[in-house]
Design an enzyme around this catalytic site. Structure first.
Site, PDB file in Angstrom:
ATOM      1  N   ALA A 119       0.845  -1.197   0.000  1.00 50.72           N
ATOM      2  CA  ALA A 119       0.000   0.000   0.000  1.00 50.72           C
ATOM      3  C   ALA A 119       0.881   1.248   0.000  1.00 50.72           C
ATOM      4  O   ALA A 119       2.034   1.230   0.445  1.00 50.72           O
ATOM      5  CB  ALA A 119      -0.923  -0.002   1.210  1.00 50.72           C
ATOM      6  N   MET A 120       0.296   2.357  -0.466  1.00 48.72           N
ATOM      7  CA  MET A 120       1.081   3.591  -0.624  1.00 48.72           C
ATOM      8  C   MET A 120       1.590   4.136   0.707  1.00 48.72           C
ATOM      9  O   MET A 120       2.562   4.885   0.740  1.00 48.72           O
ATOM     10  CB  MET A 120       0.241   4.638  -1.357  1.00 48.72           C
ATOM     11  CG  MET A 120      -0.931   5.177  -0.568  1.00 48.72           C
ATOM     12  SD  MET A 120      -1.856   6.415  -1.493  1.00 48.72           S
ATOM     13  CE  MET A 120      -3.012   5.376  -2.358  1.00 48.72           C
ATOM     14  N   ARG A 121       0.970   3.751   1.801  1.00 48.49           N
ATOM     15  CA  ARG A 121       1.436   4.264   3.098  1.00 48.49           C
ATOM     16  C   ARG A 121       2.721   3.577   3.544  1.00 48.49           C
ATOM     17  O   ARG A 121       3.381   4.032   4.483  1.00 48.49           O
ATOM     18  CB  ARG A 121       0.344   4.088   4.154  1.00 48.49           C
ATOM     19  CG  ARG A 121      -0.056   2.642   4.422  1.00 48.49           C
ATOM     20  CD  ARG A 121      -1.198   2.568   5.433  1.00 48.49           C
ATOM     21  NE  ARG A 121      -1.644   1.204   5.676  1.00 48.49           N
ATOM     22  CZ  ARG A 121      -2.555   0.574   4.963  1.00 48.49           C
ATOM     23  NH1 ARG A 121      -3.111   1.197   3.925  1.00 48.49           N
ATOM     24  NH2 ARG A 121      -2.926  -0.661   5.241  1.00 48.49           N
ATOM     25  N   TYR A 122       3.064   2.457   2.896  1.00 51.22           N
ATOM     26  CA  TYR A 122       4.274   1.722   3.278  1.00 51.22           C
ATOM     27  C   TYR A 122       5.461   2.028   2.368  1.00 51.22           C
ATOM     28  O   TYR A 122       6.611   1.843   2.775  1.00 51.22           O
ATOM     29  CB  TYR A 122       4.021   0.213   3.245  1.00 51.22           C
ATOM     30  CG  TYR A 122       2.959  -0.245   4.215  1.00 51.22           C
ATOM     31  CD1 TYR A 122       3.093  -0.037   5.586  1.00 51.22           C
ATOM     32  CD2 TYR A 122       1.810  -0.887   3.756  1.00 51.22           C
ATOM     33  CE1 TYR A 122       2.116  -0.450   6.472  1.00 51.22           C
ATOM     34  CE2 TYR A 122       0.827  -1.307   4.633  1.00 51.22           C
ATOM     35  CZ  TYR A 122       0.985  -1.085   5.997  1.00 51.22           C
ATOM     36  OH  TYR A 122       0.017  -1.492   6.865  1.00 51.22           O
ATOM     37  N   THR A 123       5.216   2.443   1.150  1.00 52.64           N
ATOM     38  CA  THR A 123       6.311   2.614   0.195  1.00 52.64           C
ATOM     39  C   THR A 123       6.756   4.072   0.111  1.00 52.64           C
ATOM     40  O   THR A 123       6.015   4.988   0.461  1.00 52.64           O
ATOM     41  CB  THR A 123       5.894   2.141  -1.209  1.00 52.64           C
ATOM     42  OG1 THR A 123       4.810   2.958  -1.671  1.00 52.64           O
ATOM     43  CG2 THR A 123       5.464   0.683  -1.185  1.00 52.64           C
TER      44      THR A 123
END
Length: 746
Positions: A119-123
């Protein structure tokens, strides 16, 4: 109150047509198709621009992808965050993009599952170095700016691409009534083609094809499409490209090291495993995935035997799995005129060069304007230095010094403001020297820019230099090798066996069997009472075996279907239907194109392809026309009919060697005379042809058997018996004139 003034009444049909047309144009122009100038769709362009506004250059520290996507959808692209993030991930995947525009840190998917990204919150992400080729000239007056969706900000209509990005990374999209499938290409090849087109505007697509030899995918799989088809694709803008996996042999195993673009390794293993479960791949014992960080693609196939021929197995897998894949090509894009069109290679590069020329011209004009403005201000400073006391007096004594300065020194308002805003320390002598140096430098730059703008040839030269520089900086070698091969064909069910050596044994009573290997003592095998060895032939389990009976008819069967040599075999009369009283006299094996010499003991023969002997008819096919009393001799293989020699020997010791090329190649028939034997002797049975043998030119030897005696003749000996076809030949030494058979022994 007049309610009708607040709305318009139109027929539903007209409203539906207008609404669908508006939607169609939006999808075509603002979502699905790339622009020929920068090669980007709007969402991609907005992602790259938003990242540049966030300061996420290649040298910067990356930020959370959620930050970037938030800016994109909040400022420029009011659509779903998941689809927007997926577009950014695609630009960061080195297995999806030939030249990734985004440098992603974290889980951005894998070739096995491109959509398995986190997910974008991790990358985290930032721009890659090559994004500079899209953004480097953005603030230099090179693009038109338009309001964003809510009118609070401005965004670029396009990016000032320094390279033909529309072909560099390619694009895929489905619009309304049209689609695009543009493959990626190699930067160095595209730059070379652009330079060729700048030097020679009349260059054809075929000329440009010398530089752009074909698509260049992110994988190292081979492109096997013929050159003519690739050229036709570039000329029309439509076609297809076929890519094939790359494999090698390692310690007996088959290791696949590269897959076609967007092919999942797990899917390949699943497809092969499905065939193994269905018992359609008996040649493979095991398969495993050994892919890791160092070897992104490493699929290992373990053959059932070391004798399995990989070059026969792999074409079948290419044809029945995604190891060989065809890609549709449709070079559809939005041109400089704002309309979608399928373009050929020259049209694409020509339009891009027009775009690039316009961009460079705008950049130079923008820079020229800045240089001239600065020179204008420096001129005001020069006047102030030359008249420093007068300027100081005016400033000190006048209530409104600006109009007085303008009138006294003939200045513009901008120059007067600049003089009044100048700090006292800038009036030092040292500063005057710096200003004079700056003025000289700017005047030199203005002269260079003016020359470039007035000379199309010099402008082309500048564009070529910048293309070469970008190709050297960002380019690399081709990854997808171009290897012309035929499209793979699946093996039929009978051919799906391991290619192993076997020796086919034919007994005197017409019983056949197959023993594993080629080093078989056929005479030592067990035979039924009253039976014995007649003939053997070396074959492979993947080949057909042909048997010729005493009437000259040929019958064929796959070698792997013959019974094992552990028993006595099976009678061929149970497998075929020969004429009553016919016996099986000869056996031969080979591939369809194997050339054979078929002959009779009456001294006639011809060359035939092995395929002529094969067929599915149980009654066989007539292949040799026999005279009354004639018998079939053991067929001989001729690897190179153009250079091979045939050695013919009669029972009375006459031996003749001549070129195989003197014999006709027939599908069936009697053939031509091999050696001269008097007709009376043939009829009486006093002399017949004992056998034939084939030797290569300048090599090989034959052995003659006459009772207990045998004689080996080497090439130097055989030359003495050379002559023309159908002559009597030379006479063998006394004691070897009752020849029974002949064999090739070297």
């Amino acid at each position: 109150m007049n309610l009708q003034a607040n709305y318009e009444q139109i027929p539903l049909k007209e409203y539906a047509e207008r609404a669908y047309l508006d939607y169609s144009m939006y999808v075509v122009l603002d979502r699905a198709l790339p622009f020929v100038g920068d090669g980007l769709k709007p969402v991609q362009r907005r992602i790259i621009y938003a990242m540049s506004e966030l300061g996420l250059a290649a040298t910067a520290k990356p930020k959370k992808s959620a930050r970037t996507i938030g800016d994109v959808i909040g400022k420029f692209h009011p659509h779903g965050d998941s689809s927007c993030y997926e577009a950014m991930v695609l630009m960061a995947q080195p297995f999806s993009y030939r030249y990734p525009l985004v440098d992603g840190q974290g889980n951005f998917g894998s070739p096995d599952d491109p959509k398995s990204f986190a997910a974008m919150r991790y990358t985290e992400s930032k721009l890659s170095p090559i994004a500079e080729a899209l953004l480097g000239e953005l603030g230099q007056g090179t693009v038109d700016w338009v309001p964003n969706f809510d009118g609070t900000l401005e965004e670029p209509s396009w990016l000032p691409a320094r390279v033909p990005h529309v072909l560099l990374n390619g694009s895929m999209g489905i619009a309304v009534g049209m689609a695009t499938d543009i493959p990626p290409h190699n930067l160095r090849e595209l730059a070379s083609a652009c330079i060729r087109l700048l030097d020679d505007p009349d260059a054809t697509v075929a000329d440009l094809f010398e530089h752009v030899r074909g698509p260049d995918y992110p994988t190292e799989a081979e492109i096997i499409t013929p050159r003519a088809d690739l050229l036709a694709m570039y000329e029309s803008g439509m076609g297809s490209v076929r890519a094939r996996a790359v494999y090698q042999r390692e310690e007996g195993n088959i290791v696949i090291t590269a897959l076609p673009h967007q092919v999942s390794p797990s899917k390949i293993l699943e497809q092969i495993a499905a065939q193994m479960r269905a018992k359609k791949l008996p040649m493979i014992e095991d398969l495993r995935d050994e892919s890791d960080h160092e070897n992104p693609i490493r699929l290992v196939l373990v053959p059932r035997s070391s004798r399995v021929d990989a070059d026969e197995l792999m074409p079948h897998l290419f044809a029945t799995t995604d190891l060989e894949k065809s890609f549709r090509i449709n070079l559809n894009m939005i041109g400089l005129d704002g309309r979608p069109q399928v373009k050929n290679l020259k049209r694409i590069l020509s339009e891009w060069l027009t775009f690039r020329t316009s961009t460079v011209t705008k950049r130079l004009e923008h820079r020229l304007a800045k240089v001239e403005r600065r020179l204008h201000l420096l001129e005001a400073l020069r006047i102030a230095y030359l008249n420093l006391d007068e300027v100081i007096r005016i400033v000190r004594s006048e209530d409104e010094p600006k109009p007085v300065l303008i009138a006294r020194f003939k200045l513009s308002e901008e120059q007067a403001d600049y003089i009044l805003e100048t700090r006292l320390r800038q009036l030092a002598r040292l500063e005057e020297m710096k200003i004079n140096a700056e003025r000289d430098q700017l005047e030199e730059e203005r002269a260079k820019i003016t020359v470039l703008l007035k000379s199309p040839a010099k402008l082309k030269g500048l564009i070529k230099e910048e293309l070469r520089a970008d190709a050297a900086k960002f380019g690399d070698d081709r990854r997808s090798p171009l290897v012309q091969r035929e499209a793979a064909q699946a093996l039929d069910e009978s051919a799906l066996v391991a290619s192993e050596p076997v020796t086919v044994v034919l007994s005197q009573k017409g019983w056949a069997r197959a023993a594993k290997g080629h080093d078989i003592d056929a005479e030592g095998l067990n035979y039924r009472e009253g039976d014995g060895l007649l003939a053997t032939v070396k074959a492979r389990t993947t080949q057909q075996v042909a048997f010729i009976d005493s009437t000259g008819r040929s019958y064929s069967t796959p070698a792997h279907t013959l019974p094992s040599a552990r028993g006595n075999g099976e009678p061929l009369t149970g497998r075929f239907s020969p004429a009553a009283g016919a016996s099986f006299d000869a056996v031969i094996a080979g591939d369809n194109d194997t050339r054979l010499i078929l002959a009779t003991d009456f001294g006639y023969g011809f060359v035939a392809r092995f395929e002529s002997l094969t067929g599915r008819n149980k009654a066989g096919k007539q292949i040799i026309s026999l005279s009354d009393g004639a018998h079939v001799l053991a067929p001989q293989v001729s690897p190179d009919p153009a250079r091979d020699r045939i050695v013919v020997v009669t029972t009375e010791g006459h031996l003749l060697m001549f070129s195989v090329a003197e014999l006709p190649e027939l599908d069936k028939g009697k053939g031509n005379k091999l050696i001269e034997v008097p007709k009376a002797r043939l009829t009486s049975g006093d002399e017949r042809v004992a056998g034939i043998a084939v030797v290569g030119e300048g090599k090989g030897e034959v052995t003659l058997y006459a009772g207990q005696r045998k004689l080996t003749l080497k090439w130097a000996d055989l030359v003495e018996y050379g002559g023309n076809r159908a002559t009597r030949g030379g006479l063998l030494p006394r004691g070897l004139r009752r020849v029974e058979r002949i064999e090739t022994t070297g």
